[in-house]
Design a protein around this motif. Structure first.
Motif, mmCIF file in Angstrom:
data_model
loop_
_atom_site.group_PDB
_atom_site.id
_atom_site.type_symbol
_atom_site.label_atom_id
_atom_site.label_comp_id
_atom_site.label_asym_id
_atom_site.label_seq_id
_atom_site.Cartn_x
_atom_site.Cartn_y
_atom_site.Cartn_z
ATOM 1 N N CYS A 298 0.908 -1.279 -0.084
ATOM 2 C CA CYS A 298 0.148 0.124 0.158
ATOM 3 C C CYS A 298 0.869 1.194 -0.081
ATOM 4 C CB CYS A 298 -1.188 -0.003 1.235
ATOM 5 S SG CYS A 298 -0.335 -0.158 2.733
ATOM 6 N N VAL A 299 1.994 1.105 0.778
ATOM 7 C CA VAL A 299 2.823 2.438 0.712
ATOM 8 C C VAL A 299 3.479 2.642 -0.732
ATOM 9 C CG1 VAL A 299 4.961 3.584 2.073
ATOM 10 C CG2 VAL A 299 3.471 1.958 3.122
ATOM 11 N N LYS A 300 3.810 1.695 -1.436
ATOM 12 C CA LYS A 300 4.289 1.801 -2.806
ATOM 13 C C LYS A 300 3.229 2.485 -3.504
ATOM 14 C CE LYS A 300 7.566 -2.253 -3.189
ATOM 15 N NZ LYS A 300 7.168 -2.796 -1.821
ATOM 16 N N ALA A 301 2.009 2.203 -3.423
ATOM 17 C CA ALA A 301 0.880 2.866 -4.093
ATOM 18 C C ALA A 301 0.538 3.957 -3.663
ATOM 19 C CB ALA A 301 -0.379 1.674 -4.101
ATOM 20 N N CYS A 302 0.733 4.497 -2.264
ATOM 21 C CA CYS A 302 0.329 5.585 -1.834
ATOM 22 C C CYS A 302 0.983 7.139 -2.467
ATOM 23 C CB CYS A 302 0.534 5.801 -0.209
ATOM 24 S SG CYS A 302 -0.091 7.132 0.606
ATOM 25 N N PRO A 303 0.262 7.777 -3.024
ATOM 26 C CA PRO A 303 0.808 9.112 -3.517
ATOM 27 C C PRO A 303 1.477 10.106 -2.468
ATOM 28 C CG PRO A 303 -1.228 9.028 -4.398
ATOM 29 C CD PRO A 303 -1.244 7.774 -3.355
ATOM 30 N N GLU A 304 0.957 9.900 -1.272
ATOM 31 C CA GLU A 304 1.819 10.791 0.010
ATOM 32 C C GLU A 304 2.745 9.886 0.444
ATOM 33 O OE1 GLU A 304 0.354 13.624 -0.016
ATOM 34 O OE2 GLU A 304 -0.936 13.016 -1.499
ATOM 35 N N MET A 305 3.055 8.420 0.250
ATOM 36 C CA MET A 305 3.868 7.793 1.076
ATOM 37 C C MET A 305 3.749 7.617 2.506
ATOM 38 S SD MET A 305 5.744 6.326 -1.528
ATOM 39 C CE MET A 305 6.985 5.712 -0.470
ATOM 40 N N ILE A 306 2.445 7.732 2.814
ATOM 41 C CA ILE A 306 1.886 7.390 4.307
ATOM 42 C C ILE A 306 2.550 6.112 4.614
ATOM 43 C CG2 ILE A 306 0.159 7.343 5.921
ATOM 44 C CD1 ILE A 306 -1.354 9.212 4.280
ATOM 45 N N PRO A 307 3.359 5.978 5.978
ATOM 46 C CA PRO A 307 3.602 4.563 6.415
ATOM 47 C C PRO A 307 2.526 3.744 6.997
ATOM 48 C CG PRO A 307 4.337 6.201 7.895
ATOM 49 C CD PRO A 307 4.001 7.059 6.743
ATOM 50 N N ILE A 308 1.576 3.436 6.143
ATOM 51 C CA ILE A 308 0.195 2.846 6.719
ATOM 52 C C ILE A 308 0.348 1.553 7.661
ATOM 53 C CG2 ILE A 308 -1.961 1.729 5.809
ATOM 54 C CD1 ILE A 308 -1.462 3.549 3.049
ATOM 55 N N PRO A 309 1.295 0.671 7.012
ATOM 56 C CA PRO A 309 1.267 -0.650 8.105
ATOM 57 C C PRO A 309 1.822 -0.163 9.661
ATOM 58 C CG PRO A 309 2.226 -0.832 5.930
ATOM 59 C CD PRO A 309 2.198 0.514 6.035
ATOM 60 N N GLU A 310 2.815 0.813 9.432
ATOM 61 C CA GLU A 310 3.389 1.373 10.824
ATOM 62 C C GLU A 310 2.214 1.937 11.631
ATOM 63 O OE1 GLU A 310 7.326 3.068 10.912
ATOM 64 O OE2 GLU A 310 7.135 2.796 8.586
ATOM 65 N N TYR A 311 1.247 2.729 11.033
ATOM 66 C CA TYR A 311 0.251 3.250 11.988
ATOM 67 C C TYR A 311 -0.659 2.084 12.475
ATOM 68 C CZ TYR A 311 1.685 7.952 10.812
ATOM 69 O OH TYR A 311 2.244 9.274 10.794
#
Length: 379
Positions: A298-311
């Motif tokens: 998901c992070v690779k796909a996110c335009p904002e590069m939000i560290p989703i799994p870490e959250y």
């Protein structure tokens, strides 16, 4: 095939000397783990062009290829499907992977992470046909693909490409077995119908199965005080007839020792144990706020590069241990050092790439609400 030969060393989460830098692999510890793993008669290593930002392959070269005879180990690697921009990229990436590993053939080679968007890329750049030629030319002994989507798409892919494949690597664990989003059982059965071997990734669902609350840990202890939670999860997968490899990503020596013991003294799951795991799966689902396996696609796909799994990891831990208020401190630190969760624009680009079919924007909103609204920080 013996059950012992089913145990594979997953090299996606290797030990690190710096927890914040995935390229800082603890090579000395990894070498020691490899030595014990090999001494005990295991020999299968699974990596990818992307793992540890490319350093996983280099670490395997140093720990395995440069220290053991080529015929004594097996290596599986994967084409970075998301990075393909032309048909020529297939050969470019394969050449680079072989060089990083210091080998001249792969024992197993996969098209990495087939889902809706990346299947289109693989087909556009003729990657399935390229991988088939790799096998014909002896560059790969076995070929297949790793899969992260629903049973319907898997059937479509196998109806089209199944005849040229040897293996499908599936996310499979007792938590996802009957899950309507993951459809692990259905995916397994479709592979069996097509006569293909199944290799298993995420038997612990990225640690979700073992990083649970005290109540569930206590249930396992009561049921069998001599076996770890991880051992039950690995045995669930390896007890399935058509599963030939079960990967475990290990970054601690004690985990390696425990897993080796599970396969050295393997026992097929009994009916009683299966029923117990069914009950535990239901309880686990109630405790996991977000069933993220921390794959990072998901992070690779996110335009904002939000560290989703870490959250999501912080959120899950905070829900399991509500009395430990320091998770707010970690949340603030993550927001400051990387990208705030609240920067999500709800574009939905991540959704097709989530291996767990999570509504990521909605869950990120819950994460923000949890940590920012009425949450007492620092304890």
């Amino acid at each position: 095939m013996t059950y012992k030969s089913k145990f594979g060393f997953g090299c996606m989460r290797l030990p690190l000397t710096d927890a914040d830098d995935p390229t800082k692999i603890d090579q000395e510890l990894f070498n020691e783990m490899v030595d014990i793993y090999m001494e005990k008669g295991f020999n299968y290593f699974d990596t990818s062009y992307a793992y540890h930002n490319g350093v996983s392959e280099v670490a395997i070269r140093k720990a395995v290829v440069e220290r053991y005879p080529r015929e004594s180990f097996q290596i599986c690697d994967k084409m970075p499907t998301w990075a393909l921009t032309s048909e020529e990229d297939n050969e470019k990436f394969v050449t680079e992977m072989l060089e990083r590993l210091g080998i001249d053939y792969f024992d197993v080679f996969f098209v990495h992470n087939i889902n809706v968007p990346w299947l289109k890329l693989a087909e556009k750049h003729n990657t399935f046909e390229y991988v088939k030629k790799m096998k014909e030319n002896g560059i790969a002994k076995k070929i297949g693909f790793s899969f992260h989507d629903n049973a319907k798409l898997l059937k479509e892919v196998l109806d089209k490409y199944g005849d040229m494949m040897d293996v499908v690597q599936l996310e499979l664990n007792y938590l996802d077995w009957e899950d309507p989003a993951i459809e692990a059982r259905k995916c397994y059965e479709i592979c069996v119908e097509h006569g293909l071997d199944v290799y298993v990734m995420e038997p612990l669902k990225g640690g979700v199965i073992v990083n649970t609350n005290d109540e569930i840990k206590s249930e396992f202890k009561k049921f069998n005080p001599d076996k770890s939670i991880a051992s039950f999860a690995l045995r669930f997968c390896a007890s399935l007839e058509h599963v030939k490899i079960v990967l475990s990503g290990m970054n601690k020596m004690e985990d390696l020792i425990d897993n080796c013991d599970t396969f050295e003294n393997f026992e097929v799951l009994s009916d009683e144990e299966n029923q117990f795991l069914e009950r535990m799966a239901l309880k686990l689902k109630e405790t996991v706020a977000v069933p993220c396996s921390e794959c990072g696609y998901c992070v690779k796909a996110c335009p904002e590069m939000i560290p989703i799994p870490e959250y999501f990891n912080l959120y899950n831990l905070s829900k399991i241990q509500p009395e430990y208020n320091n998770y707010r401190l970690y949340y603030d630190k993550l927001s400051e050092e990387k990208v705030p969760a609240e920067d999500c624009t709800y574009c939905g680009t991540c959704l097709d790439h989530c291996t767990q079919q999570i509504d990521i924007p909605e869950e990120l909103e819950k994460v923000c609400e949890h940590f920012e609204a009425g949450f007492t920080p620092y304890g």
